[in-house]
Design a protein around this motif. Structure first.
Motif, PDB file in Angstrom:
ATOM      1  N   THR A  31       0.836  -1.204   0.000  1.00  0.00           N
ATOM      2  CA  THR A  31       0.000   0.000   0.000  1.00  0.00           C
ATOM      3  C   THR A  31       0.868   1.251   0.000  1.00  0.00           C
ATOM      4  OG1 THR A  31      -1.728  -1.177   1.212  1.00  0.00           O
ATOM      5  CG2 THR A  31      -1.854   1.224   1.204  1.00  0.00           C
ATOM      6  N   LEU A  32       1.875   1.285   0.863  1.00  0.00           N
ATOM      7  CA  LEU A  32       2.743   2.464   0.910  1.00  0.00           C
ATOM      8  C   LEU A  32       3.470   2.664  -0.406  1.00  0.00           C
ATOM      9  CD1 LEU A  32       4.399   2.645   4.437  1.00  0.00           C
ATOM     10  CD2 LEU A  32       2.529   4.008   3.507  1.00  0.00           C
ATOM     11  N   SER A  33       3.938   1.582  -1.008  1.00  0.00           N
ATOM     12  CA  SER A  33       4.686   1.730  -2.257  1.00  0.00           C
ATOM     13  C   SER A  33       3.813   2.305  -3.366  1.00  0.00           C
ATOM     14  CB  SER A  33       5.292   0.395  -2.694  1.00  0.00           C
ATOM     15  OG  SER A  33       4.302  -0.460  -3.198  1.00  0.00           O
ATOM     16  N   ALA A  66      -5.936  -4.678   1.476  1.00  0.00           N
ATOM     17  CA  ALA A  66      -6.180  -5.861   2.312  1.00  0.00           C
ATOM     18  C   ALA A  66      -7.361  -6.665   1.778  1.00  0.00           C
ATOM     19  CB  ALA A  66      -6.429  -5.430   3.752  1.00  0.00           C
ATOM     20  N   SER A  67      -8.377  -5.968   1.309  1.00  0.00           N
ATOM     21  CA  SER A  67      -9.557  -6.636   0.774  1.00  0.00           C
ATOM     22  C   SER A  67      -9.201  -7.468  -0.463  1.00  0.00           C
ATOM     23  CB  SER A  67     -10.617  -5.593   0.434  1.00  0.00           C
ATOM     24  OG  SER A  67     -11.806  -6.209   0.075  1.00  0.00           O
ATOM     25  N   LYS A  68      -8.316  -6.940  -1.303  1.00  0.00           N
ATOM     26  CA  LYS A  68      -7.867  -7.693  -2.487  1.00  0.00           C
ATOM     27  C   LYS A  68      -7.178  -8.989  -2.083  1.00  0.00           C
ATOM     28  CE  LYS A  68      -5.430  -4.467  -4.485  1.00  0.00           C
ATOM     29  NZ  LYS A  68      -4.557  -3.748  -5.422  1.00  0.00           N
ATOM     30  N   HIS A  69      -6.580  -9.007  -0.895  1.00  0.00           N
ATOM     31  CA  HIS A  69      -5.853 -10.182  -0.401  1.00  0.00           C
ATOM     32  C   HIS A  69      -6.678 -10.985   0.614  1.00  0.00           C
ATOM     33  CE1 HIS A  69      -2.020  -9.071  -2.283  1.00  0.00           C
ATOM     34  NE2 HIS A  69      -2.285  -7.822  -1.929  1.00  0.00           N
ATOM     35  N   ASP A  70      -7.990 -10.693   0.714  1.00  0.00           N
ATOM     36  CA  ASP A  70      -8.877 -11.355   1.686  1.00  0.00           C
ATOM     37  C   ASP A  70      -8.295 -11.317   3.096  1.00  0.00           C
ATOM     38  OD1 ASP A  70     -10.893 -12.049  -0.137  1.00  0.00           O
ATOM     39  OD2 ASP A  70      -9.717 -13.778  -0.821  1.00  0.00           O
ATOM     40  N   PHE A  71      -7.885 -10.119   3.523  1.00  0.00           N
ATOM     41  CA  PHE A  71      -7.259  -9.947   4.832  1.00  0.00           C
ATOM     42  C   PHE A  71      -8.012  -8.869   5.604  1.00  0.00           C
ATOM     43  CE2 PHE A  71      -3.747  -8.574   7.690  1.00  0.00           C
ATOM     44  CZ  PHE A  71      -3.445  -9.802   8.237  1.00  0.00           C
ATOM     45  N   GLU A  72      -9.219  -9.201   6.006  1.00  0.00           N
ATOM     46  CA  GLU A  72     -10.118  -8.225   6.627  1.00  0.00           C
ATOM     47  C   GLU A  72      -9.654  -7.767   8.010  1.00  0.00           C
ATOM     48  OE1 GLU A  72     -12.237  -7.004   4.497  1.00  0.00           O
ATOM     49  OE2 GLU A  72     -11.666  -8.587   3.097  1.00  0.00           O
TER      50      GLU A  72
END
Length: 154
Positions: free
Chosen positions: A73-75, A116-122
């Motif tokens: 995200t930061l990148s 996070a949502s794209k990676h299913d990491f809620e």
């Protein structure tokens, strides 16, 4: 240990991210307070404490996923003026969003949550809501002064 993991992530994905050492980051924070006072501007200071975040995440796999998403995200969203550095004793990562207020942090949180949502990491949202507390300068100083005036008035 976390320091090496973060640097490995940056190298592995070839992220264009620099992380200041704790002493340089502390100096940059002090310089930013001075600049902010002189320019009548504001900035947001955020701490990501490794121990608190890892405790909330509960296991190594979640921790790795959190920091992967953090760096990704930061990148993709880091402004050139934002500053990232290690906290004292390398206990975490600090982030300065220069010339920003709380809405700048809220935008970044939205980007963290989308990634996070794209990676299913809620669980990312839980960590950001529960553990990470942004401080807006100079509003935090004004809040303290207002509290002191209120105490004196009693």
């Amino acid at each position: 240990m976390m320091k090496e993991e973060l640097f490995n992530l940056i190298k592995k994905h070839q992220y264009n991210i620099s992380i200041y050492t704790e002493d340089i980051f502390e100096r940059r924070c002090q310089e930013e307070i001075i600049r902010s006072d002189e320019d009548k501007s504001s900035f947001v200071y955020i701490e990501f404490d490794f121990e608190s975040i890892n405790a909330t995440l509960g296991n190594e796999s979640n921790s790795q996923q959190f920091w992967n998403i953090f760096m990704e995200t930061l990148s993709q969203n880091k402004r050139g003026s934002d500053i990232l550095g290690f906290l004292e004793h390398e206990s975490g990562i600090g982030l300065l969003l220069l010339d920003s207020k709380l809405n700048g942090w809220n935008r970044l949180v939205g980007r963290f949550i989308r990634t996070a949502s794209k990676h299913d990491f809620e669980i990312m949202k839980l960590v950001l809501d529960k553990i990470v507390k942004p401080i807006v300068y100079p509003a935090c100083i004004q809040d303290i002064q207002a509290q002191e005036v209120a105490k004196q008035a009693q």
